[in-house]
Scaffold this motif. Structure first.
Motif, short mmCIF file in Angstrom:
data_model
loop_
_atom_site.label_atom_id
_atom_site.label_comp_id
_atom_site.label_asym_id
_atom_site.label_seq_id
_atom_site.Cartn_x
_atom_site.Cartn_y
_atom_site.Cartn_z
N VAL B 207 0.83 -1.21 0.00
CA VAL B 207 0.00 0.00 0.00
C VAL B 207 0.86 1.27 0.00
N THR B 208 1.93 1.28 0.80
CA THR B 208 2.79 2.47 0.87
C THR B 208 3.37 2.79 -0.50
N LYS B 209 3.92 1.77 -1.14
CA LYS B 209 4.56 1.97 -2.45
C LYS B 209 3.57 2.55 -3.47
N TYR B 210 2.38 1.98 -3.52
CA TYR B 210 1.44 2.43 -4.55
C TYR B 210 0.82 3.79 -4.22
N LYS B 211 0.70 4.10 -2.93
CA LYS B 211 0.19 5.43 -2.58
C LYS B 211 1.21 6.49 -2.96
N VAL B 212 2.50 6.22 -2.68
CA VAL B 212 3.56 7.17 -3.04
C VAL B 212 3.58 7.36 -4.55
N LEU B 213 3.46 6.26 -5.28
CA LEU B 213 3.46 6.31 -6.74
C LEU B 213 2.30 7.16 -7.27
N LEU B 214 1.14 6.96 -6.65
CA LEU B 214 -0.06 7.71 -7.02
C LEU B 214 0.15 9.20 -6.80
N PHE B 215 0.69 9.55 -5.66
CA PHE B 215 0.96 10.96 -5.34
C PHE B 215 1.99 11.54 -6.30
N MET B 216 3.04 10.76 -6.60
CA MET B 216 4.09 11.25 -7.50
C MET B 216 3.51 11.58 -8.87
N LEU B 217 2.75 10.64 -9.39
CA LEU B 217 2.17 10.80 -10.73
C LEU B 217 1.21 11.99 -10.76
N SER B 218 0.35 12.03 -9.75
CA SER B 218 -0.67 13.06 -9.70
C SER B 218 -0.06 14.45 -9.53
N SER B 219 0.92 14.58 -8.63
CA SER B 219 1.51 15.90 -8.39
C SER B 219 2.38 16.33 -9.57
N ALA B 220 3.04 15.37 -10.23
CA ALA B 220 3.87 15.72 -11.39
C ALA B 220 2.99 16.29 -12.51
N LEU B 221 1.84 15.64 -12.76
CA LEU B 221 0.94 16.14 -13.82
C LEU B 221 0.41 17.52 -13.49
N ALA B 222 0.08 17.73 -12.20
CA ALA B 222 -0.41 19.04 -11.77
C ALA B 222 0.69 20.10 -11.95
N GLY B 223 1.93 19.72 -11.61
CA GLY B 223 3.06 20.63 -11.75
C GLY B 223 3.30 21.01 -13.20
N MET B 224 3.15 20.03 -14.08
CA MET B 224 3.36 20.28 -15.50
C MET B 224 2.29 21.24 -16.03
N ALA B 225 1.05 21.02 -15.60
CA ALA B 225 -0.04 21.93 -15.99
C ALA B 225 0.27 23.34 -15.48
N GLY B 226 0.80 23.43 -14.26
CA GLY B 226 1.16 24.72 -13.67
C GLY B 226 2.22 25.42 -14.50
N GLY B 227 3.23 24.66 -14.95
CA GLY B 227 4.31 25.24 -15.75
C GLY B 227 3.76 25.85 -17.04
N LEU B 228 2.90 25.09 -17.72
CA LEU B 228 2.32 25.60 -18.97
C LEU B 228 1.47 26.85 -18.70
N PHE B 229 0.72 26.80 -17.59
CA PHE B 229 -0.13 27.94 -17.21
C PHE B 229 0.72 29.20 -17.02
N ALA B 230 1.86 29.04 -16.30
CA ALA B 230 2.73 30.19 -16.00
C ALA B 230 3.23 30.84 -17.28
N HIS B 231 3.66 30.02 -18.25
CA HIS B 231 4.22 30.58 -19.49
C HIS B 231 3.13 31.00 -20.47
N TYR B 232 1.88 30.71 -20.10
CA TYR B 232 0.76 31.17 -20.94
C TYR B 232 0.25 32.51 -20.43
N VAL B 233 -0.07 32.58 -19.13
CA VAL B 233 -0.64 33.84 -18.61
C VAL B 233 0.46 34.88 -18.35
#
Lengths: 245, 336
Positions: B207-233
């Motif tokens: 459970v620990t491994k997969y929860k960490v993986l889930l958080f990593m994936l989810s936060s990385a995608l959110a961060g990438m969206a944030g990066g694009l947003f910053a260079h757009y606005v």
């Protein structure tokens, strides 16, 4: 016969309440062992300590010769110990087959392909007698089917030892008969079973030996016929006999 | 959903979406569409951790904001390619995801997870607010460079069209990634953890491994969206990107579209972003009507708008069991 599961002086306390008190237990390879005891004797706690859901305060637990005392549930499962829950905890967002497939994929330490896992999951569902429900959603199953899916999930992990927590409670007579047949089939397939059960008729007919848990200790282990009429067991369930005028 | 059919649907949706700039020529409408696509990535990333992982986090805006600020600051001060800065911002958000995941691993109840993650996001916002030498606080971080040119395609704040395609590619990649993960054994592990953590552990799921993986994936995608947003606005303020209202928007998008479904958050993001703009003419009544519509949709369609076709199909074929299934709220189905 060699012991598959061995507990030595296992103790578990919740605050000042000692639920398991320096408990010793041995389960031999290939046997069906019944575990009985009055309400509050500590049966579910013992199951949780063996399965790794709870850690004991003291004592040593070994499975097939290797110590597993400090391992968590997932690790114990991969080493060959799987359990069912008193109240079934199914993956309700999945199908019956997927429930067993997860167990086949993650319960076996050896690498296996998805198709191998599916094949193993189907085998487990058939052993538990619910093979025809493979495509159904787990959320629509009846109580009896839920219990059998829990059993199938435990089988699919490839475990050597199955801990069955009241797997027959709430079953109708037909389902009960199916469950008994499944457990006998499992035993002949090579599984070792430790079961807590309140359906005494089933437990007494299935178990090779029965252990009685009372006040955190195993007070006796013997064949079902002798356990049923032992004064210590009767006393544990009904209290001491008083002189009647 | 099987991977093959999911990939076909993603491809069709992407091709259709790629035609939108050919039909819509209004710069303002395209701007709204770019925002909708970026928010769709954000909502899809939150859907991973909450809808598929069963952990109701309330601080997802922190990863979005971290990705945006880190990428913007790196591009501004070091002059590196914006794509490299977005990548670094993504890694930064992913690391932050692991950091916040560690205390969350010890929490079981949804309210505790929500509060712990909200506290984390508030800390990030306070830092952004007070680190004025770097972020300029609420005065706003201005002068963020637009995306670096790709071949002949150049980016500027005056033209939303290239950003639209960039955001569409990011969304398509996100959807393919999510679909592939869900169809793999990892997806089964996520589903098992969501439905019953105890049972998942008991059958060997780490459970620990997969929860960490889930958080990593989810936060990385959110961060990438944030990066694009910053260079757009090209302008960032802590309240616009790290505020609680960003999180509320993400939740609303996922719920309206369908929590725990592949396309739900995308549908929700498009409807809410576009819908809010359409209601703008109502002035003061805009948010009132918006709120009322949200409440109605959540009551009438508890599994979101993406369950509508299935409901219509089951009503047409009069399959009461299917209908009953569809009406069960995903949160209520889980173990207590």
């Amino acid at each position: 016969m060699a012991a598959l599961l061995q507990l030595k002086e296992v103790t578990k306390a919740f605050g000042s309440l000692r639920v398991l008190d320096a408990l010793d237990l041995e389960v031999d390879k290939g046997e069906i062992r019944g575990l009985i005891g009055p309400n509050g004797a500590g049966k579910t706690t013992l199951f949780n300590v063996i399965a790794g859901a709870l850690r004991g305060d003291h004592g040593v637990i070994t499975l097939d010769g290797s110590e597993i005392t400090h391992f968590g549930s997932a690790n114990r499962c991969r080493r060959g110990l799987a359990r069912t829950f008193q109240v079934p905890k199914l993956f309700v967002g999945m199908t019956v087959l997927e429930n067993a497939e997860v167990a086949a994929l993650f319960g076996n330490p050896g690498h296996q392909s998805r198709s191998e896992a599916v094949a193993r999951a189907r085998w487990a569902l058939n052993l538990a007698g619910i093979g025809e429900l493979a495509g159904a959603k787990a959320s629509v199953l009846t109580t009896g089917q839920r219990k059998m899916l829990e059993l199938a999930r435990a089988i699919a992990t490839g475990a050597k030892l199955l801990l069955l927590d009241e797997v027959m409670a709430g079953l109708n007579p037909t389902e009960l008969q199916h469950a008994c047949d499944s457990l006998r089939a499992l035993q002949t397939t090579g599984f070792t079973i430790l079961m807590v059960e309140h359906v005494m008729q089933a437990l007494m007919s299935l178990s090779h030996r029965v252990s009685v848990l009372f006040s955190g200790k195993i007070i006796m282990t013997d064949v079902p016929e002798r356990v049923a009429c032992d004064p210590r067991v009767i006393e544990a369930y009904l209290g001491k006999a008083r002189g009647v005028a | 959903m099987k991977l093959k059919s999911a990939l076909i649907q993603i491809t069709i949706a992407t091709v259709l979406a790629a035609l939108v700039p050919l039909v819509i020529h209004s710069e303002y409408a395209l701007h709204v569409a770019v925002l909708a696509l970026i928010f769709a990535v954000l909502a899809a990333s939150w859907n991973l951790v909450s809808g598929y992982g069963g952990m109701f986090t309330f601080g997802h805006q922190a990863f979005f904001g971290l990705g945006a600020y880190v990428s913007a600051l790196l591009a501004m001060h070091l002059g590196i390619s914006t794509y490299l800065s977005i990548m670094i911002g993504t890694v930064f958000a992913m690391v932050a995801g692991v950091v916040i995941c560690l205390p969350v691993l010890r929490l079981r109840g949804a309210p505790y997870i929500a509060i712990a993650t909200l506290a984390f996001a508030e800390i990030v916002k306070l830092i952004a607010d007070n680190l004025t030498s770097l972020t300029h606080g609420e005065s706003g971080l201005a002068g963020i460079p637009p995306l670096s040119p790709i071949g002949a395609m150049t980016f500027s704040i005056a033209d939303s069209r290239p950003y639209y395609y960039c955001a569409l590619v990011l969304l398509a990649v996100t959807m393919v990634l999510v679909a592939a993960v869900l169809a793999s054994p990892i997806g089964l592990a996520f589903g098992a953890i969501r439905d019953s953590q105890d049972a998942a552990e008991s059958i060997g799921v780490d459970v620990t491994k997969y929860k960490v993986l889930l958080f990593m994936l989810s936060s990385a995608l959110a961060g990438m969206a944030g990066g694009l947003f910053a260079h757009y606005v090209t302008v960032l303020t802590p309240s616009s990107i790290l505020g609680i209202d960003v999180m509320v928007q993400i939740i609303a998008m996922a719920l309206i579209g369908g929590l725990g479904t592949l396309f739900g958050p995308v549908v929700g993001a498009i409807i809410l972003t576009v819908g809010l703009e359409l209601l703008r003419s109502l002035g003061d009544y805009q948010l009132m009507l918006y709120g009322a519509l949200l409440v109605i949709i959540i009551i009438v369609l508890p599994r979101g708008l993406s369950s509508l076709p299935m409901l219509i199909a089951s009503a047409a074929t009069k399959q009461p069991s299917l209908r009953g299934e569809s009406w069960k709220h995903p949160i209520k189905q889980r173990e207590p």
